[in-house]
Design a protein around this motif. Sequence first.
Motif, PDB file in Angstrom:
ATOM      1  N   UNK A   1     -62.926 -41.411  -7.815  1.00 55.27           N
ATOM      2  CA  UNK A   1     -64.061 -41.776  -6.969  1.00 55.27           C
ATOM      3  C   UNK A   1     -64.405 -43.239  -7.212  1.00 55.27           C
ATOM      4  N   UNK A   2     -64.624 -43.989  -6.150  1.00 57.84           N
ATOM      5  CA  UNK A   2     -64.993 -45.403  -6.261  1.00 57.84           C
ATOM      6  C   UNK A   2     -66.434 -45.515  -6.749  1.00 57.84           C
ATOM      7  N   UNK A   3     -66.653 -46.318  -7.797  1.00 64.83           N
ATOM      8  CA  UNK A   3     -68.021 -46.485  -8.306  1.00 64.83           C
ATOM      9  C   UNK A   3     -68.532 -47.916  -8.171  1.00 64.83           C
ATOM     10  N   UNK A   4     -67.854 -48.728  -7.345  1.00 61.71           N
ATOM     11  CA  UNK A   4     -68.344 -50.067  -7.003  1.00 61.71           C
ATOM     12  C   UNK A   4     -68.948 -50.029  -5.605  1.00 61.71           C
ATOM     13  N   UNK A   5     -69.832 -50.943  -5.310  1.00 61.56           N
ATOM     14  CA  UNK A   5     -70.442 -50.981  -3.969  1.00 61.56           C
ATOM     15  C   UNK A   5     -69.382 -51.150  -2.899  1.00 61.56           C
ATOM     16  N   UNK A   6     -68.458 -52.079  -3.115  1.00 59.88           N
ATOM     17  CA  UNK A   6     -67.312 -52.268  -2.222  1.00 59.88           C
ATOM     18  C   UNK A   6     -66.148 -52.746  -3.084  1.00 59.88           C
ATOM     19  N   UNK A   7     -65.085 -51.976  -3.122  1.00 56.92           N
ATOM     20  CA  UNK A   7     -63.958 -52.266  -4.001  1.00 56.92           C
ATOM     21  C   UNK A   7     -62.807 -52.873  -3.207  1.00 56.92           C
ATOM     22  N   UNK A   8     -62.402 -54.082  -3.593  1.00 54.97           N
ATOM     23  CA  UNK A   8     -61.303 -54.764  -2.894  1.00 54.97           C
ATOM     24  C   UNK A   8     -59.981 -54.029  -3.094  1.00 54.97           C
ATOM     25  N   UNK A   9     -59.207 -53.950  -2.021  1.00 53.35           N
ATOM     26  CA  UNK A   9     -57.837 -53.433  -2.081  1.00 53.35           C
ATOM     27  C   UNK A   9     -56.908 -54.630  -1.961  1.00 53.35           C
ATOM     28  N   UNK A  10     -55.924 -54.710  -2.845  1.00 51.18           N
ATOM     29  CA  UNK A  10     -54.981 -55.822  -2.838  1.00 51.18           C
ATOM     30  C   UNK A  10     -53.560 -55.313  -2.647  1.00 51.18           C
ATOM     31  N   UNK A  11     -52.673 -56.223  -2.236  1.00 51.30           N
ATOM     32  CA  UNK A  11     -51.298 -55.839  -1.921  1.00 51.30           C
ATOM     33  C   UNK A  11     -50.418 -55.700  -3.153  1.00 51.30           C
ATOM     34  N   UNK A  12     -50.974 -55.937  -4.341  1.00 52.24           N
ATOM     35  CA  UNK A  12     -50.251 -55.783  -5.588  1.00 52.24           C
ATOM     36  C   UNK A  12     -51.211 -55.602  -6.736  1.00 52.24           C
ATOM     37  N   UNK A  13     -50.651 -55.396  -7.940  1.00 50.87           N
ATOM     38  CA  UNK A  13     -51.456 -55.084  -9.116  1.00 50.87           C
ATOM     39  C   UNK A  13     -51.975 -56.353  -9.784  1.00 50.87           C
ATOM     40  N   UNK A  14     -52.973 -56.995  -9.167  1.00 54.37           N
ATOM     41  CA  UNK A  14     -53.572 -58.188  -9.755  1.00 54.37           C
ATOM     42  C   UNK A  14     -54.343 -58.986  -8.728  1.00 54.37           C
ATOM     43  N   UNK A  15     -55.259 -59.834  -9.202  1.00 54.89           N
ATOM     44  CA  UNK A  15     -56.084 -60.627  -8.295  1.00 54.89           C
ATOM     45  C   UNK A  15     -55.303 -61.732  -7.592  1.00 54.89           C
TER      46      UNK A  15
END
Length: 329
Positions: free
Chosen positions: A274-288
Amino acid sequence: METKYGFKKMTANEFAIYLANLKIARTILRIQQHHTYIPSYIHFSGGNHFELQKGMQNTHKYSNGWSDIGQHISIFPDGYVVTGRDFEKSPAGIAYNNQNSFCIENIGNFDKNMDDMRPEQRDAIITVTAALCKKIGKKPDTNSIVYHHWYNLSTGIRNNGSGGNKSCPGTAFFGGNKVADCEKHFLPLVEAKLKGKDNKPTSVIVEKYVFVTASSLNIRKGPAVSFGKVTDRSPAIYGSILRVFEEKNGWYKISSSTEHWVFGKYTKDVQRAIVNATALNIRSGAGTKFPKVGSIQKDTETFIFNEKNNWAQISIESKWVSTDYLKKE
């Protein structure tokens, strides 16, 4: 119930019974609400349900290049429901947000000053949505019931209508297309429909979740290849999330009430979160360092397919989120 062009037509109450008895292998988490814009009320003659549904299928397949009609069902102005895409397949409803979803197309243009929704269609939308909430075991909220308007058309990011969005399911759909409109005008009607003791969402104990790694996975009447294939449901397809209620000799029981089994060799475990952030970014790979490709809202349910360096893959596609903002179940 009538059948034509491979579609089934029924009343909303008949659909609720049909759905209750239907076995669906894949896990459904969200119900999408849409309107068609075209066809609208002016195109509906009162008896051309199948023709309009076939026309939409042709457009989706031959103009849009999709594999089939985009929606699982259409609800017509007279309240009749017509089936569309195979319920085992994800819809083509909201770009980048179709996995684990069920798509409803409500026939008509429900923007302000356009089609005035007929009472029989209004009642059917409520009845069908409540039946789906019961089937998938979800309480009606703005994570389990979503409007197309809440997602940016280009990116698929949920922005709740702040820019770059369709008006779908219409600016006059049950009082409006905003999240607050849904919470004030639509969800209470679905909740009221579910208040009866026979309509409450069912709660079952799931041992674990898995996703299908084969292109098509047979469902059998028992935990061995010697058992015949079931005839009342389609095989599970690649990427579908299945609920496992029992394990036996490498086989998984995927129904809480019926002896329906799949061979575990063609699945892999996933973990519910379950997401527990207000809005959680989805990225195209494992890292910022990887680009943002979407976002998911607080309390949204998702599944973890893989983990790497405190990042979780939440789709069979390359979609990753930070595990710091996930509550694992």
